[in-house]
Design a protein around this motif. Structure first.
Motif: not given
Length: 716
Positions: A105, A121, A123
Motif C-alpha cells: 500500500q 488509492w 488497489a
C-alpha cells in the motif's frame, strides 16, 4: 495536465462514436467520453500555443525495506518546470513492478500537512493519485512536498522481493524498465481496427501512441493486472493463421516471443485474429485471448471489448520524456552458508551469498543484541560446543539462523568380550560400545573401509581364528585407537549317528557315544559314555569337549526291537509250502531244513511227508519252528508189474492216522478206500483190472480240515 492534441480529439471522437453505435451502447457514454477528451484537449492546445516545455521530474531512493514497517518512497525529489506552468491537475505514484495486491500500500503519511492535496488509492492498479480537492491545478512545489511524505508498507511478515515506484505527472502508467507510458482508454464495443487507428492518432506529451505491445513480465503485469480496464493490444495473426506477430508501434512485424495466453488460447479458429486482455475472473488474471475484430457483440459479455491500451514511447526519433521518475525498495534477504562441523574445538567462518547494497550484521541472539561483526562473512571465536549465530540483512525480522556444530571425539571403545569363542565354522556376534557416536568394524587395525556399524555386529561365516577391530566415531570425529576383538574357532567332537541297532525282544543292547574323555548327556538322563537299552526307539547323546572349549555335538542312535517270530499258518499246495507269520519283518529269514535260510517265505519241491519250518531273526535273536506235512497225489500210475508206478498211493498220508481216501470212476462209482492199513491201490476192482481212464479221489484227513478232491490217470 498535458494530454492529446486537437486533431486527435476529433479523430478519437469520430471513431469511438462510430464503433460505440455499432455496439449499441448508450449515447450518454459517448457524450461523457467526448466531454472529458475535449476538456483535456483544450488544455493541451493552450499549452501547445504557449510553447510550454514539459516538466522534468527527478527522484532518488534505492532503499532497504523491512516488512510491516512504513518507509518513504523517495529520499529526494525535484520537479523542474516552465515558468508559465506552475502546477498540474494530478501526480500519480504506482508500484510498477513487484506489486503484491492486498498487502502492498501507498499512502500520504501526514495529510494534515498537505491541505491542498487529497489522495486516492487504486488497489487493483497499485496506484496512488495526488490531486486537488477542488479539481484545480496543484502547484509542483506542493506535489514535491507531498511525494516526500508518501510511504510504502507491506502487512506480511514474510514479504520479499523488490518494489519499483513510478512517479508520473499525468495519468498514464510509467514503467521504468521500458521508460514507456501506458494508458487504458475505455470504449465499449470498439473494434480492434478502430482501436488501432485511435491509438495511432493520439499523442502523450509529444510521444506518438500505438496499441500496446508486451515484451516482458513487467509489461504484462502492468498492462494486464494493474491497468484500470481490459481491452485490445497490438498482436494479430490475421496475415498468417497461427503466426502471431506484433503489428503496432516499433515492434511491428516481430513475432510475439513473449506470450501470456489464457488457458487453451489462442485456439486459432475462425476469424479470432486479434489479441485482447482477458477480463478479470476469466481464466488467468492479466492473460490474453484471441478474439475476432469485433469481439462479442453482446452487452456485458466477458469477451465484449471494453476499450484498448495505448503505449507511448520508443518510436523512431523520439526522446524519452522526463515527466516520470522511479525509485525502488528492496526487502533484504540473506542466505548464510552452514559451515562444516568441526571436532572438539575451533573457529568457524560463516559466509553468505554476495549481496548488493545490503550490509550484513552478525548476532548471537535472534532479536536485539549487539552486532558481533559486519560483512558477508563472520569468523567465530574458538568454540568447544555447538552454537547458533544470526545473519541480519538490515531487518531484524529477516535474520537467518545458522548453527555451527562442534562434535566431540568419542572415547576409545570398550568391549565386555575381548575374546569370543565359537564351536565350528559360522557367524559370530561381536559387541563394543563408546560414550558417544557410532561403532564401526574393520578387518584390520589400519583398514580404511568398514564392514559394518553398530554396537553389535554379526560377522560373515568364519572358519579359522581371526581378529576384528572396533572404532568409535561421532559425526566424522574419529578416535583413531581401535580395539581388537579376537575370535577363536574350536572344533566340536566328531560323532557319527547310528541307525537301526537291533535289540532282541526281552534282551538289552549297549549304546556307545563313541568318543572317550568327553562330557555326556543322554536323552535318558545318563551321563556315562555307554548305556544299556531295553526298548526300541531313538536315543540322543550330547558329547561335549571339556572346558574351555565346551563344544557339543549330538549323536543320534535309533534302536529297533526285533520281536520273536510267531507262525500264523503254513499253507501247502503239492510240494509247495508258504509260511505266514503273525507279523512280517525284514529281519526274519526262513528254512525248511534248518540249514538253508532265505528271505522268501515260500518253498518249492518239498519232499512228501512230515516237514519242519524254521524262522529266525537274522542277528541271532530267538527264532521258532513248526511241523507241517506235504501230501503228494500222483498224477498217474501204470499197473504193469514193471516195479515203476505200479500202484497209486498218497505220499505222506501215513502222518494222518485217521485219514481216508475214497476213489471213484468217472460215473461216481466207489471203487476202493485207502487208510492207514491200506495205503495204495493196484487198479483192480474185485480183482479185475480196470481199464485205462481218469479216476477221482476225495481225501478226508479229519473233521477239522476240508476234503481234498482231485483226479489221476490209470495207464495200461
Amino acid at each position: 495536465m498535458k494530454s492529446i492534441n486537437f486533431a486527435t480529439i476529433y479523430i478519437i471522437f469520430f471513431i469511438l462514436s462510430f464503433y460505440s453505435v455499432q455496439a449499441h451502447e448508450k449515447a450518454t457514454v459517448f457524450n461523457k467520453n467526448v466531454a472529458h477528451a475535449a476538456n483535456d484537449t483544450v488544455k493541451s492546445a493552450k499549452k501547445k500555443l504557449a510553447a510550454i516545455d514539459p516538466p522534468v521530474l527527478v527522484a532518488s531512493g534505492n532503499q532497504i525495506y523491512c516488512p510491516q514497517t512504513t518507509l518513504n518512497i523517495v529520499t529526494s525529489i525535484t520537479i523542474s518546470h516552465d515558468a508559465a506552468e506552475t502546477g498540474t491537475q494530478a501526480l500519480y505514484i504506482q508500484i510498477s513492478s513487484g506489486y503484491s495486491s492486498g498487502l502492498d500500500q501507498l499512502e500520504l503519511s501526514n495529510p494534515a500537512s498537505h491541505p491542498s492535496i487529497i489522495t486516492s488509492w487504486d488497489a487493483t492498479a497499485g496506484k496512488l493519485k495526488l490531486s486537488s480537492p477542488t479539481g484545480a491545478d496543484v502547484l509542483y512545489s506542493e506535489l514535491e512536498a507531498a511525494v516526500r511524505d508518501v510511504v510504502f508498507s507491506n502487512s506480511s511478515a514474510t514479504a520479499s522481493g523488490t518494489r519499483t515506484f513510478s512517479i508520473t505527472i499525468g495519468q498514464a502508467n510509467y514503467l521504468p524498465s521500458t521508460q514507456h507510458y501506458y494508458l487504458f482508454i475505455p470504449s465499449i464495443g470498439i473494434t480492434w481496427t478502430a482501436a488501432k487507428t485511435a491509438a495511432e492518432a493520439s499523442t502523450y506529451y509529444g510521444l506518438k501512441g500505438y496499441l500496446a505491445t508486451i515484451l516482458s513480465a513487467d509489461e504484462a503485469q502492468l498492462i494486464g493486472e494493474q491497468a484500470s480496464g481490459t481491452g485490445w493490444i497490438g498482436g494479430s495473426d490475421a496475415e498468417t493463421e497461427g503466426n502471431w506477430k506484433w503489428v503496432t508501434g516499433p515492434e511491428a512485424g516481430n513475432l510475439m516471443t513473449y506470450t501470456f495466453w489464457n488457458n487453451g488460447e489462442p485456439n486459432n479458429q475462425g476469424d479470432e485474429d486479434y489479441a485482447h486482455i482477458t477480463q478479470p475472473g476469466i481464466g488467468i488474471r492479466g492473460s490474453w485471448n484471441d478474439l475476432s475484430n469485433t469481439g462479442s457483440l453482446n452487452s456485458g459479455d466477458p469477451y465484449q471489448p471494453k476499450g484498448f491500451v495505448v503505449e507511448y514511447g520508443g518510436m523512431p526519433g523520439e526522446l524519452p520524456l522526463q515527466i516520470a521518475a522511479s525509485t525502488k525498495i528492496t526487502i533484504p534477504e540473506v542466505q548464510p552458508v552452514i559451515p562444516q562441523p568441526i571436532c572438539d574445538s575451533g573457529t568457524f567462518t560463516i559466509t553468505t551469498a554476495p549481496t548488493t547494497g545490503i550490509i550484513i550484521n552478525w548476532f548471537d541472539v535472534p532479536t536485539g543484541g549487539t552486532s558481533l561483526g559486519t560483512g558477508s562473512s563472520f569468523t567465530t571465536p574458538i568454540l568447544n560446543t555447538t552454537k547458533t549465530y544470526y545473519a541480519d540483512p538490515g531487518c531484524e525480522t529477516k535474520r537467518k539462523a545458522v548453527t555451527v556444530t562442534v562434535n566431540p571425539t568419542p572415547d576409545i571403545p570398550t568391549t565386555t568380550d575381548p575374546i569370543v569363542a565359537r564351536c565350528g565354522p559360522g557367524s559370530v556376534t561381536l559387541q563394543a560400545s563408546s560414550n558417544i557416536g557410532t561403532i564401526s568394524w574393520f578387518t584390520t587395525a589400519t583398514a580404511n573401509s568398514s564392514i559394518g556399524t553398530g554396537n553389535t555386529f554379526s560377522t560373515p561365516a568364519i572358519t579359522a581364528n581371526t581378529t576384528y577391530y572396533a572404532e568409535a566415531s561421532n559425526n566424522g570425529c574419529i578416535n583413531s585407537t581401535r580395539i581388537p576383538v579376537d575370535i577363536v574357532i574350536y572344533t566340536p567332537p566328531a560323532v557319527t549317528d547310528e541307525k537301526d541297532i537291533p535289540l532282541c525282544q526281552g534282551r538289552e543292547v549297549v549304546l556307545d557315544a563313541g568318543i572317550a574323555g568327553m562330557d555326556y548327556a543322554w536323552s535318558t538322563g545318563a551321563t556315562t559314555q555307554t548305556i544299556k537299552a531295553t526298548t526300541g526307539g531313538t536315543y540322543t547323546v550330547e558329547v561335549k569337549s571339556p572346558a574351555p572349549q565346551s563344544c557339543p555335538s549330538t549323536k543320534t542312535i535309533t534302536v529297533q526291537e526285533h520281536l520273536i517270530p510267531k507262525i500264523d499258518r503254513i499253507e501247502t499246495n503239492g510240494t509247495t509250502a508258504t509260511i505266514y507269520l503273525t507279523r512280517e519283518e525284514e529281519y526274519y529269514e526262513y528254512s525248511v531244513d534248518g540249514f538253508n535260510f532265505q528271505d522268501s517265505n515260500t518253498f518249492y519241491d518239498i519232499p512228501a511227508g512230515l516237514q519242519r519250518a524254521y524262522i529266525k531273526e537274522k542277528n541271532g535273536c530267538e527264532g521258532t519252528t513248526q511241523d507241517f506235512i506235504i501230501l503228494v497225489f500222483p498224477a498217474f500210475f501204470t499197473p504193469n508189474n514193471d516195479t515203476f508206478n505200479d500202484v497209486w498211493e498218497v505220499n505222506g498220508i501215513e502222518n494222518y492216522p485217521q485219514a481216508k481216501v475214497t476213489i471213484f470212476d468217472r460215473y461216481g462209482k466207489l471203487l476202493t478206500e485207502l487208510n492207514a492199513s491200506k495205503m495204495s491201490w493196484d487198479g483192480n476192482f474185485n480183482s479185475i483190472p480196470l481199464p485205462a481212464s481218469d479216476y477221482w479221489y476225495a481225501l478226508k484227513i479229519d473233521n477239522t480240515k476240508p476234503v481234498i478232491r482231485g483226479h489221476f490217470t490209470l495207464k495200461r
